[in-house]
Motif scaffolding. Structure first.
Motif, PDB file in Angstrom:
ATOM      1  N   LYS A   1       0.782  -1.232   0.000  1.00 32.38           N
ATOM      2  CA  LYS A   1       0.000   0.000   0.000  1.00 32.38           C
ATOM      3  C   LYS A   1       0.827   1.303   0.000  1.00 32.38           C
ATOM      4  O   LYS A   1       0.543   2.198  -0.801  1.00 32.38           O
ATOM      5  CB  LYS A   1      -1.011   0.006   1.149  1.00 32.38           C
ATOM      6  CG  LYS A   1      -1.939   1.206   1.070  1.00 32.38           C
ATOM      7  CD  LYS A   1      -2.897   1.311   2.232  1.00 32.38           C
ATOM      8  CE  LYS A   1      -3.502   2.716   2.254  1.00 32.38           C
ATOM      9  NZ  LYS A   1      -4.332   2.974   3.404  1.00 32.38           N
ATOM     10  N   PRO A   2       1.852   1.439   0.830  1.00 32.83           N
ATOM     11  CA  PRO A   2       2.540   2.740   0.806  1.00 32.83           C
ATOM     12  C   PRO A   2       3.203   3.029  -0.544  1.00 32.83           C
ATOM     13  O   PRO A   2       3.346   4.179  -0.924  1.00 32.83           O
ATOM     14  CB  PRO A   2       3.598   2.617   1.902  1.00 32.83           C
ATOM     15  CG  PRO A   2       3.197   1.433   2.705  1.00 32.83           C
ATOM     16  CD  PRO A   2       2.423   0.527   1.816  1.00 32.83           C
ATOM     17  N   GLU A   3       3.595   1.977  -1.233  1.00 33.56           N
ATOM     18  CA  GLU A   3       4.257   2.170  -2.534  1.00 33.56           C
ATOM     19  C   GLU A   3       3.238   2.501  -3.623  1.00 33.56           C
ATOM     20  O   GLU A   3       3.546   3.229  -4.563  1.00 33.56           O
ATOM     21  CB  GLU A   3       5.023   0.886  -2.896  1.00 33.56           C
ATOM     22  CG  GLU A   3       5.791   0.990  -4.198  1.00 33.56           C
ATOM     23  CD  GLU A   3       6.487  -0.320  -4.582  1.00 33.56           C
ATOM     24  OE1 GLU A   3       6.390  -1.311  -3.820  1.00 33.56           O
ATOM     25  OE2 GLU A   3       7.110  -0.343  -5.648  1.00 33.56           O
ATOM     26  N   LEU A   4       2.044   1.969  -3.486  1.00 34.46           N
ATOM     27  CA  LEU A   4       1.023   2.159  -4.515  1.00 34.46           C
ATOM     28  C   LEU A   4       0.273   3.462  -4.283  1.00 34.46           C
ATOM     29  O   LEU A   4      -0.208   3.733  -3.186  1.00 34.46           O
ATOM     30  CB  LEU A   4       0.031   0.986  -4.509  1.00 34.46           C
ATOM     31  CG  LEU A   4       0.652  -0.375  -4.780  1.00 34.46           C
ATOM     32  CD1 LEU A   4      -0.394  -1.475  -4.619  1.00 34.46           C
ATOM     33  CD2 LEU A   4       1.243  -0.414  -6.188  1.00 34.46           C
ATOM     34  N   ILE A   5       0.145   4.245  -5.340  1.00 34.81           N
ATOM     35  CA  ILE A   5      -0.459   5.565  -5.198  1.00 34.81           C
ATOM     36  C   ILE A   5      -1.983   5.509  -5.304  1.00 34.81           C
ATOM     37  O   ILE A   5      -2.675   6.402  -4.829  1.00 34.81           O
ATOM     38  CB  ILE A   5       0.147   6.518  -6.245  1.00 34.81           C
ATOM     39  CG1 ILE A   5      -0.149   7.963  -5.877  1.00 34.81           C
ATOM     40  CG2 ILE A   5      -0.319   6.211  -7.654  1.00 34.81           C
ATOM     41  CD1 ILE A   5       0.710   8.953  -6.575  1.00 34.81           C
ATOM     42  N   ALA A   6      -2.512   4.471  -5.941  1.00 31.16           N
ATOM     43  CA  ALA A   6      -3.953   4.395  -6.172  1.00 31.16           C
ATOM     44  C   ALA A   6      -4.330   2.993  -6.616  1.00 31.16           C
ATOM     45  O   ALA A   6      -3.462   2.157  -6.913  1.00 31.16           O
ATOM     46  CB  ALA A   6      -4.364   5.390  -7.256  1.00 31.16           C
ATOM     47  N   VAL A   7      -5.639   2.740  -6.660  1.00 32.69           N
ATOM     48  CA  VAL A   7      -6.158   1.553  -7.336  1.00 32.69           C
ATOM     49  C   VAL A   7      -6.522   2.010  -8.746  1.00 32.69           C
ATOM     50  O   VAL A   7      -7.323   2.932  -8.926  1.00 32.69           O
ATOM     51  CB  VAL A   7      -7.399   0.990  -6.611  1.00 32.69           C
ATOM     52  CG1 VAL A   7      -7.949  -0.224  -7.367  1.00 32.69           C
ATOM     53  CG2 VAL A   7      -7.052   0.611  -5.172  1.00 32.69           C
ATOM     54  N   GLY A   8      -5.925   1.415  -9.755  1.00 29.17           N
ATOM     55  CA  GLY A   8      -6.215   1.852 -11.129  1.00 29.17           C
ATOM     56  C   GLY A   8      -5.278   1.201 -12.113  1.00 29.17           C
ATOM     57  O   GLY A   8      -4.207   0.733 -11.723  1.00 29.17           O
ATOM     58  N   GLU A   9      -5.679   1.067 -13.252  1.00 24.66           N
ATOM     59  CA  GLU A   9      -6.744   1.777 -13.917  1.00 24.66           C
ATOM     60  C   GLU A   9      -7.975   0.874 -13.964  1.00 24.66           C
ATOM     61  O   GLU A   9      -7.892  -0.263 -14.460  1.00 24.66           O
ATOM     62  CB  GLU A   9      -6.259   2.147 -15.338  1.00 24.66           C
ATOM     63  CG  GLU A   9      -7.258   2.750 -16.246  1.00 24.66           C
ATOM     64  CD  GLU A   9      -6.588   3.255 -17.551  1.00 24.66           C
ATOM     65  OE1 GLU A   9      -5.348   3.113 -17.721  1.00 24.66           O
ATOM     66  OE2 GLU A   9      -7.300   3.770 -18.401  1.00 24.66           O
ATOM     67  N   ILE A  10      -9.079   1.382 -13.418  1.00 22.57           N
ATOM     68  CA  ILE A  10     -10.297   0.574 -13.300  1.00 22.57           C
ATOM     69  C   ILE A  10     -11.462   1.348 -13.919  1.00 22.57           C
ATOM     70  O   ILE A  10     -11.360   2.554 -14.114  1.00 22.57           O
ATOM     71  CB  ILE A  10     -10.600   0.257 -11.823  1.00 22.57           C
ATOM     72  CG1 ILE A  10     -10.900   1.545 -11.032  1.00 22.57           C
ATOM     73  CG2 ILE A  10      -9.424  -0.477 -11.186  1.00 22.57           C
ATOM     74  CD1 ILE A  10     -11.316   1.300  -9.582  1.00 22.57           C
ATOM     75  N   GLY A  11     -12.552   0.667 -14.238  1.00 23.38           N
ATOM     76  CA  GLY A  11     -13.691   1.429 -14.754  1.00 23.38           C
ATOM     77  C   GLY A  11     -14.592   0.648 -15.681  1.00 23.38           C
ATOM     78  O   GLY A  11     -14.691  -0.582 -15.601  1.00 23.38           O
ATOM     79  N   LEU A  12     -15.241   1.412 -16.553  1.00 20.03           N
ATOM     80  CA  LEU A  12     -16.237   0.861 -17.474  1.00 20.03           C
ATOM     81  C   LEU A  12     -15.971   1.402 -18.872  1.00 20.03           C
ATOM     82  O   LEU A  12     -15.731   2.596 -19.032  1.00 20.03           O
ATOM     83  CB  LEU A  12     -17.646   1.287 -17.047  1.00 20.03           C
ATOM     84  CG  LEU A  12     -18.068   0.922 -15.618  1.00 20.03           C
ATOM     85  CD1 LEU A  12     -19.356   1.658 -15.243  1.00 20.03           C
ATOM     86  CD2 LEU A  12     -18.245  -0.587 -15.489  1.00 20.03           C
ATOM     87  N   ASP A  13     -16.012   0.514 -19.869  1.00 22.66           N
ATOM     88  CA  ASP A  13     -15.835   0.972 -21.256  1.00 22.66           C
ATOM     89  C   ASP A  13     -16.985   0.434 -22.099  1.00 22.66           C
ATOM     90  O   ASP A  13     -16.963  -0.716 -22.537  1.00 22.66           O
ATOM     91  CB  ASP A  13     -14.480   0.505 -21.811  1.00 22.66           C
ATOM     92  CG  ASP A  13     -14.136   1.238 -23.097  1.00 22.66           C
ATOM     93  OD1 ASP A  13     -15.056   1.471 -23.915  1.00 22.66           O
ATOM     94  OD2 ASP A  13     -12.955   1.593 -23.276  1.00 22.66           O
ATOM     95  N   PHE A  14     -17.990   1.271 -22.303  1.00 21.72           N
ATOM     96  CA  PHE A  14     -19.179   0.875 -23.068  1.00 21.72           C
ATOM     97  C   PHE A  14     -19.175   1.537 -24.443  1.00 21.72           C
ATOM     98  O   PHE A  14     -20.220   1.732 -25.050  1.00 21.72           O
ATOM     99  CB  PHE A  14     -20.460   1.269 -22.300  1.00 21.72           C
ATOM    100  CG  PHE A  14     -20.709   0.466 -21.040  1.00 21.72           C
ATOM    101  CD1 PHE A  14     -19.864  -0.566 -20.658  1.00 21.72           C
ATOM    102  CD2 PHE A  14     -21.806   0.743 -20.233  1.00 21.72           C
ATOM    103  CE1 PHE A  14     -20.086  -1.305 -19.500  1.00 21.72           C
ATOM    104  CE2 PHE A  14     -22.053   0.007 -19.079  1.00 21.72           C
ATOM    105  CZ  PHE A  14     -21.187  -1.018 -18.711  1.00 21.72           C
TER     106      PHE A  14
ATOM    107  N   ASP B   1      -8.745   2.416   1.868  1.00 19.30           N
ATOM    108  CA  ASP B   1      -8.855   3.878   1.877  1.00 19.30           C
ATOM    109  C   ASP B   1      -7.905   4.514   0.858  1.00 19.30           C
ATOM    110  O   ASP B   1      -7.094   5.385   1.196  1.00 19.30           O
ATOM    111  CB  ASP B   1      -8.565   4.416   3.298  1.00 19.30           C
ATOM    112  CG  ASP B   1      -8.933   5.891   3.405  1.00 19.30           C
ATOM    113  OD1 ASP B   1      -9.773   6.360   2.613  1.00 19.30           O
ATOM    114  OD2 ASP B   1      -8.342   6.579   4.268  1.00 19.30           O
ATOM    115  N   MET B   2      -8.010   4.038  -0.371  1.00 17.60           N
ATOM    116  CA  MET B   2      -7.108   4.530  -1.415  1.00 17.60           C
ATOM    117  C   MET B   2      -7.883   5.257  -2.520  1.00 17.60           C
ATOM    118  O   MET B   2      -9.035   4.940  -2.791  1.00 17.60           O
ATOM    119  CB  MET B   2      -6.336   3.358  -2.036  1.00 17.60           C
ATOM    120  CG  MET B   2      -5.296   2.791  -1.087  1.00 17.60           C
ATOM    121  SD  MET B   2      -4.462   1.388  -1.817  1.00 17.60           S
ATOM    122  CE  MET B   2      -3.404   2.203  -3.018  1.00 17.60           C
TER     123      MET B   2
END
Ligand SMILES: [Zn+2]
Length: 271
Positions: free
Chosen positions: A94-107, A135-136
């Protein structure tokens, strides 16, 4: 013109510097970026099979910040095991990772079967739950599904993040802003035919946006290289600033600090 690189300090909030296009000269690209004032680069992960590459590339320089996630573009490859693996990676790194991504929806593709769309939603929600657990912030890819995305983000009530390559309406833009998300704008907005994106930028304030290249994709207007590079971020920043009729919108990047609290993404303004 943006030439006095020592006076600017930009963050490329979305760059796939781990992709093969950069294998021949990645170190040089990083050095050139630093010389040009592109001081920090966020590198989002796209699939479980490439996370190690994302991490090892980012470990080459302290200005590179990895995120890990399962991109909707590769939904066919993703499995429930990858969600468990992401959980493990987040808990360990976690401390090394800046975010959860790239995630999402592509319609975007109207021929995408409902079953695949459902799988996209399932995987997106599983990753929103992980972002909540740890909490990211998140880095979101979204095409043609903003209303659904907004309602999911309202349910999960996360700390915020970046809506990469935003191309929705001004109403949707303002909803994201209210929820603590920055809207990513990059090379596409620099093209003369991009009147929709330019119209959006004119209605937004610099504090609502984040700059990005999405390199190696989304070359800015007038760039003649085979693919995009984070080196083009100052050019994009200048074009966006002109469109917004503001000085370089660097203050927008300072907003990234509360969103990415585990990293000191400190940006100075123009001298
Ligand atoms: Zn991307």
């Amino acid at each position: 013109m943006v030439t006095a690189s020592q006076h600017i300090s930009l963050i490329d909030s979305h760059c796939h510097l781990d992709f093969n296009e950069f294998d021949d000269d990645r170190e040089q690209v990083i050095q050139d970026c630093l010389n040009l004032g592109v001081k920090q680069i966020i590198v989002p992960g796209v699939s479980a099979s490439t996370w190690q590459r994302t991490l090892s590339v980012c470990r080459q320089s302290s200005c590179l910040h990895p995120a890990l996630g399962l991109h909707p573009y590769f939904t066919e490859q993703h499995t429930n095991d990858h969600i468990s693996e992401l959980d493990t990676q987040l808990s360990q790194l976690k401390p090394e990772l800046i975010a959860v991504g790239e995630i999402g929806l592509d319609f975007y593709d109207k021929t995408t079967p409902d079953s695949e769309r459902h799988k996209q939603i399932e995987i997106f929600e599983a990753q929103l739950a992980l972002a909540k657990k740890y909490d990211m912030p998140i880095i979101v890819h979204n095409r043609k599904a903003h209303d659904l995305c907004i309602s999911l983000l309202q349910q999960y009530s996360l700390r915020g993040g970046i809506i990469h390559a935003f191309n929705g309406s001004i109403q949707q833009a303002n909803k994201y802003s209210e929820m603590g998300y920055l809207l990513g704008f990059g090379g596409l907005s620099t093209h003369p035919h991009s009147s929709k994106l330019q119209g959006l930028l004119q209605q937004l304030t610099p504090s609502q946006i984040a700059l990005e290249t999405d390199a190696p994709d989304m070359k800015p207007y007038g760039v003649d290289t085979p693919f995009n590079s984070p080196k083009h971020l100052p050019l994009i920043a200048e074009s966006i600033a002109n469109t917004m009729q503001t000085s370089l919108p660097l203050q927008s990047l300072e907003v990234a600090n509360p969103i990415f609290p585990t990293h000191s993404l400190i940006c100075s303004t123009v001298d």
